[in-house]
Design an enzyme around this catalytic site. Sequence first.
Site, PDB file in Angstrom:
ATOM      1  N   HIS A   1     -12.208  -6.934   4.250  1.00  0.00           N
ATOM      2  CA  HIS A   1     -12.257  -6.457   5.641  1.00  0.00           C
ATOM      3  C   HIS A   1     -13.398  -7.186   6.352  1.00  0.00           C
ATOM      4  O   HIS A   1     -14.497  -7.292   5.790  1.00  0.00           O
ATOM      5  CB  HIS A   1     -12.464  -4.942   5.669  1.00  0.00           C
ATOM      6  CG  HIS A   1     -12.459  -4.370   7.032  1.00  0.00           C
ATOM      7  ND1 HIS A   1     -11.299  -4.162   7.751  1.00  0.00           N
ATOM      8  CD2 HIS A   1     -13.477  -3.982   7.836  1.00  0.00           C
ATOM      9  CE1 HIS A   1     -11.625  -3.656   8.938  1.00  0.00           C
ATOM     10  NE2 HIS A   1     -12.935  -3.540   9.011  1.00  0.00           N
TER      11      HIS A   1
ATOM     12  N   MET B   1      -1.130  -7.467   6.855  1.00  0.00           N
ATOM     13  CA  MET B   1      -1.269  -6.579   7.999  1.00  0.00           C
ATOM     14  C   MET B   1      -0.308  -5.383   8.016  1.00  0.00           C
ATOM     15  O   MET B   1      -0.006  -4.841   9.068  1.00  0.00           O
ATOM     16  CB  MET B   1      -1.129  -7.398   9.300  1.00  0.00           C
ATOM     17  CG  MET B   1      -2.408  -8.174   9.592  1.00  0.00           C
ATOM     18  SD  MET B   1      -3.802  -7.036   9.653  1.00  0.00           S
ATOM     19  CE  MET B   1      -5.084  -7.919   8.858  1.00  0.00           C
ATOM     20  N   ARG B   2       0.174  -4.964   6.849  1.00  0.00           N
ATOM     21  CA  ARG B   2       1.016  -3.767   6.798  1.00  0.00           C
ATOM     22  C   ARG B   2       0.255  -2.685   6.036  1.00  0.00           C
ATOM     23  O   ARG B   2      -0.312  -2.960   4.974  1.00  0.00           O
ATOM     24  CB  ARG B   2       2.323  -4.066   6.054  1.00  0.00           C
ATOM     25  CG  ARG B   2       3.213  -5.061   6.723  1.00  0.00           C
ATOM     26  CD  ARG B   2       3.858  -4.521   7.955  1.00  0.00           C
ATOM     27  NE  ARG B   2       4.680  -3.340   7.697  1.00  0.00           N
ATOM     28  CZ  ARG B   2       5.162  -2.559   8.672  1.00  0.00           C
ATOM     29  NH1 ARG B   2       4.870  -2.831   9.913  1.00  0.00           N
ATOM     30  NH2 ARG B   2       5.909  -1.523   8.399  1.00  0.00           N
TER      31      ARG B   2
ATOM     32  N   GLY C   1      -4.079 -17.498   5.826  1.00  0.00           N
ATOM     33  CA  GLY C   1      -4.354 -17.593   4.392  1.00  0.00           C
ATOM     34  C   GLY C   1      -5.592 -18.377   4.010  1.00  0.00           C
ATOM     35  O   GLY C   1      -5.636 -18.989   2.940  1.00  0.00           O
TER      36      GLY C   1
ATOM     37  N   GLU D   1     -16.614 -14.541   3.883  1.00  0.00           N
ATOM     38  CA  GLU D   1     -15.454 -13.996   3.142  1.00  0.00           C
ATOM     39  C   GLU D   1     -15.046 -14.929   2.011  1.00  0.00           C
ATOM     40  O   GLU D   1     -14.717 -14.484   0.902  1.00  0.00           O
ATOM     41  CB  GLU D   1     -14.263 -13.812   4.094  1.00  0.00           C
ATOM     42  CG  GLU D   1     -14.459 -12.726   5.131  1.00  0.00           C
ATOM     43  CD  GLU D   1     -13.290 -12.657   6.105  1.00  0.00           C
ATOM     44  OE1 GLU D   1     -12.233 -13.234   5.843  1.00  0.00           O
ATOM     45  OE2 GLU D   1     -13.459 -11.990   7.148  1.00  0.00           O
TER      46      GLU D   1
ATOM     47  N   ASN E   1      -8.385 -17.009   3.232  1.00  0.00           N
ATOM     48  CA  ASN E   1      -8.911 -16.258   2.080  1.00  0.00           C
ATOM     49  C   ASN E   1      -8.083 -16.551   0.827  1.00  0.00           C
ATOM     50  O   ASN E   1      -8.637 -16.689  -0.269  1.00  0.00           O
ATOM     51  CB  ASN E   1      -8.939 -14.755   2.375  1.00  0.00           C
ATOM     52  CG  ASN E   1     -10.195 -14.360   3.125  1.00  0.00           C
ATOM     53  OD1 ASN E   1     -11.266 -14.269   2.546  1.00  0.00           O
ATOM     54  ND2 ASN E   1     -10.062 -14.162   4.413  1.00  0.00           N
TER      55      ASN E   1
ATOM     56  N   GLU F   1      -6.197   6.097   2.278  1.00  0.00           N
ATOM     57  CA  GLU F   1      -6.890   6.077   3.574  1.00  0.00           C
ATOM     58  C   GLU F   1      -7.320   4.635   3.880  1.00  0.00           C
ATOM     59  O   GLU F   1      -7.890   3.953   3.022  1.00  0.00           O
ATOM     60  CB  GLU F   1      -8.112   6.993   3.521  1.00  0.00           C
ATOM     61  CG  GLU F   1      -8.769   7.155   4.883  1.00  0.00           C
ATOM     62  CD  GLU F   1     -10.122   7.845   4.803  1.00  0.00           C
ATOM     63  OE1 GLU F   1     -10.427   8.445   3.744  1.00  0.00           O
ATOM     64  OE2 GLU F   1     -10.883   7.761   5.785  1.00  0.00           O
TER      65      GLU F   1
ATOM     66  N   ASP G   1      -9.065   1.298   4.850  1.00  0.00           N
ATOM     67  CA  ASP G   1     -10.425   0.723   4.884  1.00  0.00           C
ATOM     68  C   ASP G   1     -11.469   1.713   4.382  1.00  0.00           C
ATOM     69  O   ASP G   1     -12.607   1.717   4.862  1.00  0.00           O
ATOM     70  CB  ASP G   1     -10.763   0.276   6.316  1.00  0.00           C
ATOM     71  CG  ASP G   1      -9.839  -0.839   6.793  1.00  0.00           C
ATOM     72  OD1 ASP G   1      -9.674  -1.003   8.021  1.00  0.00           O
ATOM     73  OD2 ASP G   1      -9.271  -1.542   5.937  1.00  0.00           O
TER      74      ASP G   1
HETATM   75  N1  LIG Z   1      -2.969   2.363   2.176  1.00  0.00           N
HETATM   76  C1  LIG Z   1      -3.658   1.269   2.613  1.00  0.00           C
HETATM   77  N2  LIG Z   1      -2.969   0.183   3.007  1.00  0.00           N
HETATM   78  C2  LIG Z   1      -3.640  -0.921   3.488  1.00  0.00           C
HETATM   79  C3  LIG Z   1      -2.928  -2.033   3.921  1.00  0.00           C
HETATM   80  C4  LIG Z   1      -3.570  -3.120   4.467  1.00  0.00           C
HETATM   81  C5  LIG Z   1      -4.969  -3.128   4.561  1.00  0.00           C
HETATM   82  C6  LIG Z   1      -5.637  -4.300   5.188  1.00  0.00           C
HETATM   83  N3  LIG Z   1      -6.280  -3.885   6.432  1.00  0.00           N
HETATM   84  C7  LIG Z   1      -5.541  -3.379   7.484  1.00  0.00           C
HETATM   85  C8  LIG Z   1      -6.128  -2.417   8.309  1.00  0.00           C
HETATM   86  C9  LIG Z   1      -5.416  -1.873   9.377  1.00  0.00           C
HETATM   87  C10 LIG Z   1      -4.113  -2.274   9.616  1.00  0.00           C
HETATM   88  C11 LIG Z   1      -3.345  -1.671  10.776  1.00  0.00           C
HETATM   89  O1  LIG Z   1      -3.734  -0.657  11.364  1.00  0.00           O
HETATM   90  N4  LIG Z   1      -2.206  -2.349  11.140  1.00  0.00           N
HETATM   91  C12 LIG Z   1      -1.433  -1.906  12.263  1.00  0.00           C
HETATM   92  C13 LIG Z   1      -0.264  -1.083  11.733  1.00  0.00           C
HETATM   93  C14 LIG Z   1       0.688  -1.970  10.948  1.00  0.00           C
HETATM   94  C15 LIG Z   1       1.680  -1.087  10.187  1.00  0.00           C
HETATM   95  O2  LIG Z   1       2.407  -0.318  10.865  1.00  0.00           O
HETATM   96  O3  LIG Z   1       1.667  -1.136   8.932  1.00  0.00           O
HETATM   97  C16 LIG Z   1      -3.504  -3.242   8.807  1.00  0.00           C
HETATM   98  C17 LIG Z   1      -4.216  -3.779   7.733  1.00  0.00           C
HETATM   99  C18 LIG Z   1      -5.716  -2.039   4.109  1.00  0.00           C
HETATM  100  C19 LIG Z   1      -5.051  -0.915   3.570  1.00  0.00           C
HETATM  101  C20 LIG Z   1      -5.744   0.274   3.118  1.00  0.00           C
HETATM  102  O4  LIG Z   1      -7.007   0.348   3.130  1.00  0.00           O
HETATM  103  N5  LIG Z   1      -5.019   1.327   2.656  1.00  0.00           N
HETATM  104  N1  LIG Z   2      -8.257  -9.242   6.240  1.00  0.00           N
HETATM  105  C1  LIG Z   2      -8.848 -10.006   7.322  1.00  0.00           C
HETATM  106  O1  LIG Z   2      -7.858 -10.769   7.958  1.00  0.00           O
HETATM  107  C2  LIG Z   2      -8.303 -12.120   8.070  1.00  0.00           C
HETATM  108  C3  LIG Z   2      -7.371 -12.961   7.256  1.00  0.00           C
HETATM  109  O2  LIG Z   2      -7.653 -14.299   7.502  1.00  0.00           O
HETATM  110  P1  LIG Z   2      -6.918 -15.410   6.566  1.00  0.00           P
HETATM  111  O3  LIG Z   2      -7.382 -15.165   5.157  1.00  0.00           O
HETATM  112  O4  LIG Z   2      -5.422 -15.212   6.729  1.00  0.00           O
HETATM  113  O5  LIG Z   2      -7.417 -16.708   7.131  1.00  0.00           O
HETATM  114  C4  LIG Z   2      -9.720 -12.200   7.538  1.00  0.00           C
HETATM  115  O6  LIG Z   2     -10.653 -12.192   8.589  1.00  0.00           O
HETATM  116  C5  LIG Z   2      -9.857 -10.939   6.729  1.00  0.00           C
HETATM  117  O7  LIG Z   2     -11.117 -10.347   6.829  1.00  0.00           O
END
Ligand SMILES: Nc1nc2ccc(CNc3ccc(C(=O)NCCCC(=O)O)cc3)cc2c(=O)[nH]1
Ligand SMILES: N[C@@H]1O[C@H](COP(=O)(O)O)[C@@H](O)[C@H]1O
Length: 205
Positions: free
Chosen positions: A110, A91-92, A11, A175, A13, A144, A146
């Site tokens: 990101h 991370m979901r 956390g 960030e 950020n 989609e 990222d």
């Molecule tokens: N639909 C949508 N949702 C998101 C959720 C989190 C993040 C943060 N960046 C993330 C980018 C990738 C992942 C990822 O691949 N995690 C492993 C699989 C975990 C799972 O099963 O959920 C997680 C967060 C971005 C997005 C996004 O761009 N679009």
């Molecule tokens: N989304 C990515 O995950 C990391 C989170 O770090 P924190 O904010 O939990 O320290 C950061 O590097 C951010 O770019």
Amino acid sequence: TKVGVLISGTGTNLQALIDHSIDPKNNSAAEIVLVVSNIPGVKGLERAEKAGIPTKVISHKGYKKREEFDRKVHEALMEAGVEMICLAGFMRILSGWFVQQWTGSLLNIHPSLLPSFKGMNAHKLALEAGVRVSGCTVHFVVEEVDAGAIVAQEAVPVKTGDTVESLQERVKTAEHKCYPRAMELVARRLVGIDSQGKLVRSDTE
Ligand SMILES: Nc1nc2ccc(CNc3ccc(C(=O)NCCCC(=O)O)cc3)cc2c(=O)[nH]1
Ligand SMILES: N[C@@H]1O[C@H](COP(=O)(O)O)[C@@H](O)[C@H]1O
């Protein structure tokens, strides 16, 4: 604008967003009213508690379907009167249903200069590609991963001998400046997305 922040970890950020929103000199339009973590006991929850911000842990393990977890998170956000969401190390992957409810009010940070190096190990990919410049990107979240419209970016030099850790540390410093600025633009509704998902700016620049 009432802001909800979704986290899964340290956390830093979240801390940057909190510090920005409570500093009177920023005259911030953002008020963080709820922090939700899908993982219990993470440092980000302590940071919120120290700042007097309500927290909730909603574990994804409790739900067999992604949409059920997302609906629980959505309900908690609605109950708190949240108007926009910042993902900060969350991370979901969020379901299309959830993203649709929050289109135009859902941001993520990101740790690369998108569209390069999408996904979970951006720093590793950047180092393997041998880029000399990396950085961070704040973008609107669309289904989609990222791929949403970019709100703000900040470049960071890659140094010889950099490891994932040393690059991550340098990018995080960027960030912590970039995300509060982007949150402010959206909280003030100076930046949004149109029906095609393209960025619409009403501030100069
Ligand atoms: N639909 C949508 N949702 C998101 C959720 C989190 C993040 C943060 N960046 C993330 C980018 C990738 C992942 C990822 O691949 N995690 C492993 C699989 C975990 C799972 O099963 O959920 C997680 C967060 C971005 C997005 C996004 O761009 N679009
Ligand atoms: N989304 C990515 O995950 C990391 C989170 O770090 P924190 O904010 O939990 O320290 C950061 O590097 C951010 O770019």
